[in-house]
Design an enzyme around this catalytic site. Structure first.
Site, PDB file in Angstrom:
ATOM      1  N   LYS A 122      -2.438  -1.311  17.135  1.00 46.07           N
ATOM      2  CA  LYS A 122      -2.067  -0.858  15.788  1.00 46.07           C
ATOM      3  C   LYS A 122      -2.621   0.563  15.559  1.00 46.07           C
ATOM      4  O   LYS A 122      -3.835   0.763  15.486  1.00 46.07           O
ATOM      5  CB  LYS A 122      -2.660  -1.832  14.765  1.00 46.07           C
ATOM      6  CG  LYS A 122      -2.558  -1.389  13.330  1.00 46.07           C
ATOM      7  CD  LYS A 122      -1.275  -1.824  12.699  1.00 46.07           C
ATOM      8  CE  LYS A 122      -1.202  -1.349  11.248  1.00 46.07           C
ATOM      9  NZ  LYS A 122       0.090  -1.568  10.653  1.00 46.07           N
TER      10      LYS A 122
ATOM     11  N   LYS B 279       6.151  -9.173   6.706  1.00 47.11           N
ATOM     12  CA  LYS B 279       6.546  -9.669   5.381  1.00 47.11           C
ATOM     13  C   LYS B 279       7.454 -10.896   5.528  1.00 47.11           C
ATOM     14  O   LYS B 279       7.288 -11.910   4.854  1.00 47.11           O
ATOM     15  CB  LYS B 279       7.277  -8.582   4.582  1.00 47.11           C
ATOM     16  CG  LYS B 279       6.419  -7.381   4.287  1.00 47.11           C
ATOM     17  CD  LYS B 279       7.164  -6.354   3.442  1.00 47.11           C
ATOM     18  CE  LYS B 279       6.475  -5.013   3.540  1.00 47.11           C
ATOM     19  NZ  LYS B 279       5.037  -5.048   3.266  1.00 47.11           N
TER      20      LYS B 279
ATOM     21  N   GLY C 291       0.820  -1.211   0.000  1.00 45.51           N
ATOM     22  CA  GLY C 291       0.000   0.000   0.000  1.00 45.51           C
ATOM     23  C   GLY C 291       0.854   1.260   0.000  1.00 45.51           C
ATOM     24  O   GLY C 291       0.536   2.242  -0.687  1.00 45.51           O
ATOM     25  N   ASN C 292       1.940   1.236   0.757  1.00 42.41           N
ATOM     26  CA  ASN C 292       2.784   2.428   0.818  1.00 42.41           C
ATOM     27  C   ASN C 292       3.517   2.660  -0.490  1.00 42.41           C
ATOM     28  O   ASN C 292       3.710   3.797  -0.909  1.00 42.41           O
ATOM     29  CB  ASN C 292       3.782   2.308   1.973  1.00 42.41           C
ATOM     30  CG  ASN C 292       3.072   2.453   3.309  1.00 42.41           C
ATOM     31  OD1 ASN C 292       2.359   3.412   3.532  1.00 42.41           O
ATOM     32  ND2 ASN C 292       3.235   1.479   4.180  1.00 42.41           N
TER      33      ASN C 292
ATOM     34  N   LYS D 197      -1.850  -7.338   5.543  1.00 40.02           N
ATOM     35  CA  LYS D 197      -2.062  -7.896   4.204  1.00 40.02           C
ATOM     36  C   LYS D 197      -1.012  -8.956   3.830  1.00 40.02           C
ATOM     37  O   LYS D 197      -1.288  -9.845   3.034  1.00 40.02           O
ATOM     38  CB  LYS D 197      -2.126  -6.809   3.136  1.00 40.02           C
ATOM     39  CG  LYS D 197      -0.814  -6.128   2.819  1.00 40.02           C
ATOM     40  CD  LYS D 197      -0.230  -6.564   1.499  1.00 40.02           C
ATOM     41  CE  LYS D 197       1.064  -5.902   1.148  1.00 40.02           C
ATOM     42  NZ  LYS D 197       1.946  -5.342   2.120  1.00 40.02           N
TER      43      LYS D 197
HETATM   44  P1  ADP Z   1       3.938  -1.946   2.595  1.00 42.08           P
HETATM   45  O1  ADP Z   1       2.994  -0.825   2.436  1.00 42.08           O
HETATM   46  O2  ADP Z   1       4.573  -2.378   1.318  1.00 42.08           O
HETATM   47  O3  ADP Z   1       3.405  -3.081   3.415  1.00 42.08           O
HETATM   48  P2  ADP Z   1       5.548  -1.173   4.915  1.00 42.08           P
HETATM   49  O4  ADP Z   1       5.795   0.262   5.145  1.00 42.08           O
HETATM   50  O5  ADP Z   1       4.562  -1.869   5.767  1.00 42.08           O
HETATM   51  O6  ADP Z   1       5.198  -1.313   3.360  1.00 42.08           O
HETATM   52  O7  ADP Z   1       6.916  -2.004   4.998  1.00 42.08           O
HETATM   53  C1  ADP Z   1       8.072  -1.584   4.268  1.00 42.08           C
HETATM   54  C2  ADP Z   1       8.954  -0.743   5.183  1.00 42.08           C
HETATM   55  O8  ADP Z   1       9.505  -1.555   6.213  1.00 42.08           O
HETATM   56  C3  ADP Z   1      10.182  -0.129   4.562  1.00 42.08           C
HETATM   57  O9  ADP Z   1       9.899   1.043   3.845  1.00 42.08           O
HETATM   58  C4  ADP Z   1      11.055   0.154   5.796  1.00 42.08           C
HETATM   59  O10 ADP Z   1      10.834   1.470   6.242  1.00 42.08           O
HETATM   60  C5  ADP Z   1      10.494  -0.783   6.859  1.00 42.08           C
HETATM   61  N1  ADP Z   1      11.465  -1.701   7.457  1.00 42.08           N
HETATM   62  C6  ADP Z   1      11.465  -2.046   8.761  1.00 42.08           C
HETATM   63  N2  ADP Z   1      12.447  -2.921   9.019  1.00 42.08           N
HETATM   64  C7  ADP Z   1      13.112  -3.133   7.861  1.00 42.08           C
HETATM   65  C8  ADP Z   1      14.227  -3.945   7.507  1.00 42.08           C
HETATM   66  N3  ADP Z   1      14.858  -4.718   8.401  1.00 42.08           N
HETATM   67  N4  ADP Z   1      14.633  -3.940   6.218  1.00 42.08           N
HETATM   68  C9  ADP Z   1      13.990  -3.178   5.295  1.00 42.08           C
HETATM   69  N5  ADP Z   1      12.941  -2.372   5.577  1.00 42.08           N
HETATM   70  C10 ADP Z   1      12.486  -2.355   6.856  1.00 42.08           C
HETATM   71 MG    MG Z   2       2.830  -2.953   5.429  1.00 43.73          MG
END
Ligand code: ADP
Ligand code: MG
Length: 313
Positions: free
Chosen positions: A131, A276, A13-14, A214
């Site tokens: 959350k 993830k 989403g981001n 998600k």
């Molecule tokens: P999405 O919307 O794709 O779910 P998120 O913002 O939830 O994206 O997750 C991606 C983000 O996770 C990255 O932009 C980064 O800021 C963060 N992040 C936290 N820990 C890590 C890590 N160990 N390695 C890479 N990114 C990380």
């Molecule tokens: Mg996310």
């Protein structure tokens, strides 16, 4: 990937909201159009694609609208916001994907399934919601929403934010509709935003105020449709070890055990990279052949195991 093989792609989403994260409509449309390019390449190569997507920024925006307009229009529950974003992001994906396939001379039908995800009403998330969603408000404004029965928490100088449950997804309830559409040759978008959270009660299902991760929902759907590969596409090319420290380094091809060890040592952000990694690990442990975490642009290479953070069976 080989022709006929199935991949489940989860679009972040981001990563789909444009560089400043404000989620302006044009920025979202452009970001979605860019995101589907590598997806259309896979489809053109004969790979069977199932799509899901996040909705964090979009739900955040809807909540702000609800909150600001609360005196004029009754605020709608969080599960309704989830359903709304499945539809809006879904339509953007339909248009963008069909356009990208047409540009490649590929004619395939695409469908979006409004999807409910089963959660347990007894999930610890409901008794202690943590959350944060939506934007920061003053203590006085927060008090008004608390009077409506919402949970709000102080984040110090930044102000107050609503906190909601993020329960574990147990089952993708509309997966049978996905199966039918896949069998009929459709490319399917489903479980957007992790699915609309519902609980089982006497007589049927009921929507609940929660958000579902998600990525955790994506791995459930990937297993249900027997995908060989799960690609989680976000705004970074790799999961990093030592993220945010001077010694941070990308994790490339790795193992379930190594990822679990990094996770246990706190290398992945809770609510962002953490789920993830957890989703990737669960998928491969449950029999999936390959899971990859990478950026939108590298979806194709990651599906082949040649980009991003990759674990294989
Ligand atoms: P999405 O919307 O794709 O779910 P998120 O913002 O939830 O994206 O997750 C991606 C983000 O996770 C990255 O932009 C980064 O800021 C963060 N992040 C936290 N820990 C890590 C890590 N160990 N390695 C890479 N990114 C990380
Ligand atoms: Mg996310």
């Amino acid at each position: 990937m080989a022709k006929g093989e199935r991949v489940l792609i989860a679009l972040g989403g981001n990563a789909m909201t444009g560089p400043d994260g404000t989620a302006a409509p044009d920025a979202q449309r452009h970001a979605v159009e860019a995101a589907v390019e590598p997806v259309a390449d896979l489809v053109a190569g004969g790979v069977e694609v199932v799509l899901t997507h996040g909705n964090g920024p979009q739900v955040g925006n809807l909540l702000i609208k609800n909150q600001l307009a609360a005196r004029v229009v009754p605020p709608v529950p969080l599960d309704w916001c989830g359903a709304q974003t499945q539809a809006t992001i879904g339509v953007l994906l339909l248009n963008a994907l069909q356009r990208a396939m047409a540009a490649r001379g590929v004619e395939r039908q695409v469908a979006v399934v409004v999807t409910r995800t089963l959660v347990d009403g007894g999930d610890p998330g409901f008794t202690d919601p943590v959350k944060p969603v939506g934007r920061y408000f003053s203590a006085r404004e927060a008090e008004r929403f608390r009077a409506l029965g919402q949970n709000w928490r102080s984040f110090g100088a930044k102000g107050w934010r609503r906190v909601v449950a993020s329960p574990e997804p147990l089952e993708i309830l509309d997966a049978a509709a996905v199966d039918t559409l896949l069998a009929a040759g459709f490319i399917v978008v489903a479980a957007g935003g992790g699915g609309v959270p519902v609980v089982r009660e006497e007589g049927g299902l009921r929507g609940v105020e929660a958000v579902i991760d998600k990525d955790l929902a994506a791995q459930l759907l990937a297993r249900h449709v027997a995908a060989t590969t799960l690609v989680i596409a976000t705004d970074v090319e790799h999961a990093m070890a030592g993220y945010g420290t001077p010694g941070e380094r990308p994790i490339g091809r790795t193992t379930v055990a190594q990822l679990r060890a990094y996770a246990a040592a706190g290398h992945f952000g809770g609510g962002s990279m953490g789920p993830k990694v957890e989703a990737a690990v669960r998928f491969v442990e449950a029999g999936g052949r390959r899971a990859a975490i990478t950026s939108l642009a590298l979806i194709g290479d990651a599906a082949d195991g040649n980009a991003g953070t990759v674990i294989e069976r």
